[in-house]
Motif scaffolding. Structure first.
Motif, PDB file in Angstrom:
ATOM      1  N   LEU A  36       0.820  -1.214   0.000  1.00 55.42           N
ATOM      2  CA  LEU A  36       0.000   0.000   0.000  1.00 55.42           C
ATOM      3  C   LEU A  36       0.857   1.268   0.000  1.00 55.42           C
ATOM      4  O   LEU A  36       0.349   2.356  -0.206  1.00 55.42           O
ATOM      5  N   LEU A  92      -3.288 -10.118   7.058  1.00 56.65           N
ATOM      6  CA  LEU A  92      -3.685  -8.722   7.260  1.00 56.65           C
ATOM      7  C   LEU A  92      -2.492  -7.815   7.544  1.00 56.65           C
ATOM      8  O   LEU A  92      -2.487  -6.654   7.168  1.00 56.65           O
ATOM      9  N   LEU A  95      -0.794  -5.491   4.947  1.00 55.61           N
ATOM     10  CA  LEU A  95      -1.631  -4.348   4.561  1.00 55.61           C
ATOM     11  C   LEU A  95      -1.528  -3.240   5.599  1.00 55.61           C
ATOM     12  O   LEU A  95      -1.378  -2.064   5.261  1.00 55.61           O
ATOM     13  N   LEU A  96      -1.621  -3.630   6.865  1.00 55.72           N
ATOM     14  CA  LEU A  96      -1.597  -2.638   7.935  1.00 55.72           C
ATOM     15  C   LEU A  96      -0.240  -1.956   8.005  1.00 55.72           C
ATOM     16  O   LEU A  96      -0.149  -0.735   8.125  1.00 55.72           O
ATOM     17  N   PHE A  99       0.400   0.293   4.951  1.00 52.65           N
ATOM     18  CA  PHE A  99      -0.437   1.499   5.013  1.00 52.65           C
ATOM     19  C   PHE A  99       0.147   2.490   6.022  1.00 52.65           C
ATOM     20  O   PHE A  99       0.228   3.698   5.736  1.00 52.65           O
ATOM     21  N   GLY A 100       0.578   1.981   7.175  1.00 58.37           N
ATOM     22  CA  GLY A 100       1.241   2.841   8.161  1.00 58.37           C
ATOM     23  C   GLY A 100       2.464   3.514   7.560  1.00 58.37           C
ATOM     24  O   GLY A 100       2.695   4.705   7.743  1.00 58.37           O
ATOM     25  N   ILE A 103       1.466   6.368   5.232  1.00 55.31           N
ATOM     26  CA  ILE A 103       1.101   7.575   5.991  1.00 55.31           C
ATOM     27  C   ILE A 103       2.362   8.305   6.449  1.00 55.31           C
ATOM     28  O   ILE A 103       2.476   9.529   6.369  1.00 55.31           O
ATOM     29  N   LEU A 226      -3.688   3.881  -6.558  1.00 51.14           N
ATOM     30  CA  LEU A 226      -4.988   3.481  -7.117  1.00 51.14           C
ATOM     31  C   LEU A 226      -4.879   3.237  -8.619  1.00 51.14           C
ATOM     32  O   LEU A 226      -5.390   2.242  -9.137  1.00 51.14           O
TER      33      LEU A 226
ATOM     34  N   TRP B  63     -14.675  -0.458  12.505  1.00 50.95           N
ATOM     35  CA  TRP B  63     -13.541  -0.906  11.686  1.00 50.95           C
ATOM     36  C   TRP B  63     -13.001  -2.222  12.223  1.00 50.95           C
ATOM     37  O   TRP B  63     -12.621  -3.120  11.481  1.00 50.95           O
ATOM     38  N   GLY B  71     -11.914 -10.218   9.196  1.00 51.56           N
ATOM     39  CA  GLY B  71     -10.697 -10.426   8.419  1.00 51.56           C
ATOM     40  C   GLY B  71     -10.641  -9.565   7.164  1.00 51.56           C
ATOM     41  O   GLY B  71      -9.955  -9.885   6.217  1.00 51.56           O
ATOM     42  N   LEU B  72     -11.378  -8.441   7.161  1.00 51.66           N
ATOM     43  CA  LEU B  72     -11.435  -7.573   5.982  1.00 51.66           C
ATOM     44  C   LEU B  72     -10.800  -6.222   6.291  1.00 51.66           C
ATOM     45  O   LEU B  72     -11.388  -5.410   6.994  1.00 51.66           O
ATOM     46  N   VAL B  73      -9.586  -6.007   5.784  1.00 48.00           N
ATOM     47  CA  VAL B  73      -8.948  -4.708   5.979  1.00 48.00           C
ATOM     48  C   VAL B  73      -9.412  -3.765   4.881  1.00 48.00           C
ATOM     49  O   VAL B  73      -9.227  -4.036   3.698  1.00 48.00           O
ATOM     50  N   VAL B  75      -9.309   0.217   3.463  1.00 41.44           N
ATOM     51  CA  VAL B  75      -8.784   1.575   3.599  1.00 41.44           C
ATOM     52  C   VAL B  75      -9.751   2.543   2.912  1.00 41.44           C
ATOM     53  O   VAL B  75      -9.365   3.616   2.502  1.00 41.44           O
ATOM     54  N   ALA B 129      -8.933  -4.226   0.130  1.00 42.78           N
ATOM     55  CA  ALA B 129      -8.474  -2.994   0.778  1.00 42.78           C
ATOM     56  C   ALA B 129      -8.433  -1.827  -0.212  1.00 42.78           C
ATOM     57  O   ALA B 129      -9.027  -0.769   0.032  1.00 42.78           O
ATOM     58  N   TRP B 133     -10.930   1.645  -1.377  1.00 39.65           N
ATOM     59  CA  TRP B 133     -10.400   3.009  -1.533  1.00 39.65           C
ATOM     60  C   TRP B 133     -10.917   3.606  -2.838  1.00 39.65           C
ATOM     61  O   TRP B 133     -11.307   4.783  -2.900  1.00 39.65           O
ATOM     62  N   VAL B 253      -8.690   9.913   3.123  1.00 47.00           N
ATOM     63  CA  VAL B 253      -8.180   8.599   3.536  1.00 47.00           C
ATOM     64  C   VAL B 253      -7.625   8.663   4.951  1.00 47.00           C
ATOM     65  O   VAL B 253      -7.391   7.647   5.591  1.00 47.00           O
ATOM     66  N   SER B 256      -9.361   6.586   7.443  1.00 47.39           N
ATOM     67  CA  SER B 256      -8.934   5.185   7.507  1.00 47.39           C
ATOM     68  C   SER B 256      -7.694   5.050   8.363  1.00 47.39           C
ATOM     69  O   SER B 256      -7.550   4.087   9.117  1.00 47.39           O
ATOM     70  N   ALA B 257      -6.791   6.035   8.221  1.00 48.59           N
ATOM     71  CA  ALA B 257      -5.583   5.996   9.041  1.00 48.59           C
ATOM     72  C   ALA B 257      -5.949   6.068  10.523  1.00 48.59           C
ATOM     73  O   ALA B 257      -5.407   5.323  11.341  1.00 48.59           O
ATOM     74  N   ILE B 260      -7.467   2.705  11.607  1.00 47.29           N
ATOM     75  CA  ILE B 260      -6.455   1.657  11.727  1.00 47.29           C
ATOM     76  C   ILE B 260      -5.614   1.882  12.972  1.00 47.29           C
ATOM     77  O   ILE B 260      -5.340   0.955  13.726  1.00 47.29           O
ATOM     78  N   LEU B 264      -5.673  -0.904  15.825  1.00 44.16           N
ATOM     79  CA  LEU B 264      -4.423  -1.658  15.914  1.00 44.16           C
ATOM     80  C   LEU B 264      -3.741  -1.422  17.257  1.00 44.16           C
ATOM     81  O   LEU B 264      -3.263  -2.355  17.897  1.00 44.16           O
ATOM     82  N   ALA B 303       1.141   2.819  13.898  1.00 48.51           N
ATOM     83  CA  ALA B 303       0.432   1.743  13.198  1.00 48.51           C
ATOM     84  C   ALA B 303       1.428   0.719  12.672  1.00 48.51           C
ATOM     85  O   ALA B 303       1.244  -0.496  12.841  1.00 48.51           O
TER      86      ALA B 303
END
Lengths: 300, 350
Positions: A36, A92, A95-96, A99-100, A103, A226, B63, B71-73, B75, B129, B133, B253, B256-257, B260, B264, B303
């Motif tokens: 991501l 997962l 992805l996390l 994404f972090g 950011i 995207l 979320w 189990g669905l992430v 964003v 994910a 978006w 977005v 979403s951050a 998460i 998390l 995160a």
């Protein structure tokens, strides 16, 4: 004719999408990770080139010789520090964590460079506006032609590398069976690190062309992710030439949207992506079932 | 090991309501009762901040429902956050009185999530994910086309502007509190029941769950719609406290951050975790929100760090060590002969 020109520009735009998409697709193919932070890393490379051009007056083409290895090294580090650990954590976590990371990169770039929109178009001189006129309305920009050429070389090179070289075969074998290749003396970790390095080197090239042909700011990464993702999905995951077709289809759809309505560029792109997605999800299984029946019919 | 006839007579016991859980639930209700009297107790500034906190809790809990249990992430939950606010504006402009419009808007968006989920839930992992978006971006662009919204200029919830400021503040506070409690109760009931068990089975191993007869897609659909409606309610409530509606602020977005980060850091896949995470986020924002970009860098770093080094989050780690069992959510098997209360069969079913 204006319409035709618009579509032609869409094709060249699509070549850029293919460039930014191929490394996303490559990394997914090898490690089953969708990174991501991919778009943000490409934008990071664009900023590195910008600094070299702005502060040191280095031509971006020369700058690439510096930035590509730097990004490759960063890819290696990324794999060791982030992705390797993420992969162990299940589906997962990558992805996390990425994404972090995205950011972080975006906001660090903002901290360093502010909100200004930049471009490297001035740094490449005539190239950004030179063009060959085919007739009164149709023209091919020199930079556009270079981008298309670069996309073909990068995609073709990657394809040849994976199919023909020993290293490429090692990468493919590791992608298939990361545990079993250990038995024949292949270190899957090293292969993954190499793959991430290649992916980031390619992302750097894409970032350069983003900077040459358009503008970017610290928060451009998300949108590039995207576009890359859409190109990959439209072209079909796992096929590099499919990615080129997917990128071009996306670029043409966007320009078609812009032709219909000034605000239609992005809407048409996202909409086209969703239509293809829906068609694949629903018609795909349907086609499968038809094939299945046909195969069974003679036997019955 | 000493033999005690007593324990043979009893055998292993299955426990859900412990004394501590009963005490905790009772004190939670007392705390809620105090919060309900908020507008008479706290300063106006505190009321505004608390309303925001309730919205954060809704976002984190929904979320978590999606990622921690389904189990669905995603964003792209900002799609529903923005659409919830937009629906409230549309309904209010159409003559629905303003507070019912908030709830109704959330329900409309929940209904809209059904066809969206139909497509998106067929994607897996990273495709889901980023696909979400894309949905968020498209929703943003389409909302911009509405003449009422006037593109990025945006509009405001005019009906609320007409109300007296003090009354509006209290009403929005109560609406946010009620929304949060409603969602917490819904989520709690969902997780306690059959569906909660099915969800955990899917989260742990989708294929195995399907093979023993769990209806995977139907279960995910329920979670997806509830998470969407929750995010929409959060968006509508945010609108009620902010009044202005600028599309890019709602469809960002960044939401979403935040989600998460909260989930998390608090603890993915636990009921209490996201509430802890929302509280922490609220405190961090109060303390460092003014530092702007560094604060966002910190959120991203946190995160990343938690994903890599403490995927169970604060609450997950805490409850693993101390097994506080504050809520009667899982079942606990208590082995009679063992000093270790969480023996072989005693793992918490959470």
């Amino acid at each position: 004719m204006i319409f035709l020109n618009q579509m032609l520009q869409g094709v060249f735009l699509g070549a850029y999408y293919a460039l930014i998409a191929c490394s996303l697709s490559f990394l997914f193919g090898v490690m089953r990770i969708i990174n991501l932070a991919h778009g943000s890393l490409a934008v990071l490379a664009a900023f590195l080139l910008f600094v070299l051009a702005d502060r040191f007056g280095l031509s971006p083409w020369l700058g690439l010789i510096l930035v590509v290895p730097v990004m490759a090294a960063l890819g290696w580090v990324l794999q060791i520090l982030v992705l390797e650990r993420s992969l162990k954590g299940g589906l997962l976590v990558p992805l996390l964590s990425t994404f972090g990371l995205a950011i972080m990169i975006d906001n660090l770039l903002f901290q360093g460079f502010g909100a200004d929109t930049r471009s490297l178009a001035p740094a490449i001189g005539d190239l950004s506006f030179a063009s060959w006129a085919l007739n009164d309305d149709l023209a091919i920009g020199a930079l556009d032609a270079i981008i298309l050429l670069a996309a073909i070389i990068v995609l073709g090179g990657l394809q040849l590398f994976l199919a023909r070289t020993r290293l490429g075969r090692t990468i493919r074998a590791t992608a298939e069976e990361p545990e079993i290749v250990g038995l024949i003396g292949i270190d899957a970790r090293a292969v993954y690190a190499l793959a991430t390095a290649i992916a980031l080197a390619l992302a750097a090239i894409a970032g350069a062309f983003l900077a040459f042909r358009a503008t970017f700011n610290p928060y451009s990464g998300g949108m590039q992710l995207l576009f890359a993702f859409e190109a990959v999905v439209i072209g079909g995951f796992g096929s590099l030439w499919g990615t080129l077709i997917g990128g071009i289809a996306l670029g043409v759809a966007q320009n078609l949207g812009a032709f219909i309505n000034p605000q239609g560029f992005l809407i048409a792109g996202h909409g086209f992506f969703l239509v293809i997605l829906i068609a694949r999800l629903y018609l795909g299984p349907l086609a499968e079932r038809v094939r299945f029946r046909r195969q069974r019919a003679p036997a019955a | 090991m000493s033999f005690t006839p007593m324990s043979v007579a009893h055998g292993p016991r299955v426990e859900r309501w412990t004394k501590r859980a009963a005490l905790f639930v009772a004190s939670s209700f007392v705390a809620l009762a105090v919060l309900a009297c908020g507008p008479w107790l706290f300063s106006p500034g505190a009321i505004d901040r608390l309303s925001e906190f309730f919205v954060y809790v809704i976002l984190a809990v929904t979320w978590n429902l999606l990622a921690g249990y389904g189990g669905l992430v995603s964003v792209g939950q900002q799609a529903f956050f923005g659409l919830g606010a937009y629906a409230a504006i549309r309904l209010s402009a159409g003559g629905v009185s303003v507070y019912p419009a908030l709830l109704l808007g959330a329900l409309v968006v929940g209904a809209l999530a059904l066809p969206i989920g139909e497509v998106m839930l067929r994607l897996s992992g990273g495709e889901f994910a980023i696909g979400m978006w894309v949905v968020a971006e498209l929703a943003h662009l389409l909302v911009n086309l509405d003449p009422l919204v006037q593109g990025e200029t945006g509009t405001s919830l005019i009906a609320l502007d007409a109300l007296n400021a003090a009354a509006r503040r209290a009403d929005t506070y109560w609406a946010a509190l009620a929304g949060m409690v409603l969602l917490l109760i819904l989520t709690f009931a969902l997780l306690r029941g059959r569906l909660g068990t099915a969800l955990q089975a899917i989260r742990d191993d989708e294929l195995a769950a399907a093979s023993i007869g769990v209806r995977v897609l139907a279960t995910k659909r329920v979670v997806f719609v509830l998470a969407a409606a929750g995010a929409a309610l959060a968006g509508a409530l945010w609108l009620a406290s902010a009044i202005t509606f600028q599309p890019h602020a709602y469809f960002s977005v960044q939401w979403s951050a935040y989600m998460i980060f909260m989930t998390l850091v608090g603890g993915l896949g636990t009921f209490e975790g996201p509430i802890v995470g929302a509280l922490l986020f609220f405190l961090v924002e109060t303390e460092f929100g003014a530092s702007g970009v560094w604060y966002l860098v910190g959120l991203g770093a946190a995160a990343l760090g938690f994903a890599l080094f403490a995927p169970r989050g604060l609450w997950g780690g805490f409850s693993r060590r101390f097994t506080p069992r504050l809520l009667p959510l899982g079942y606990h098997v208590i082995m009679p002969q063992s000093d270790v209360r969480d023996g072989a069969g005693g793992r918490e079913e959470r």
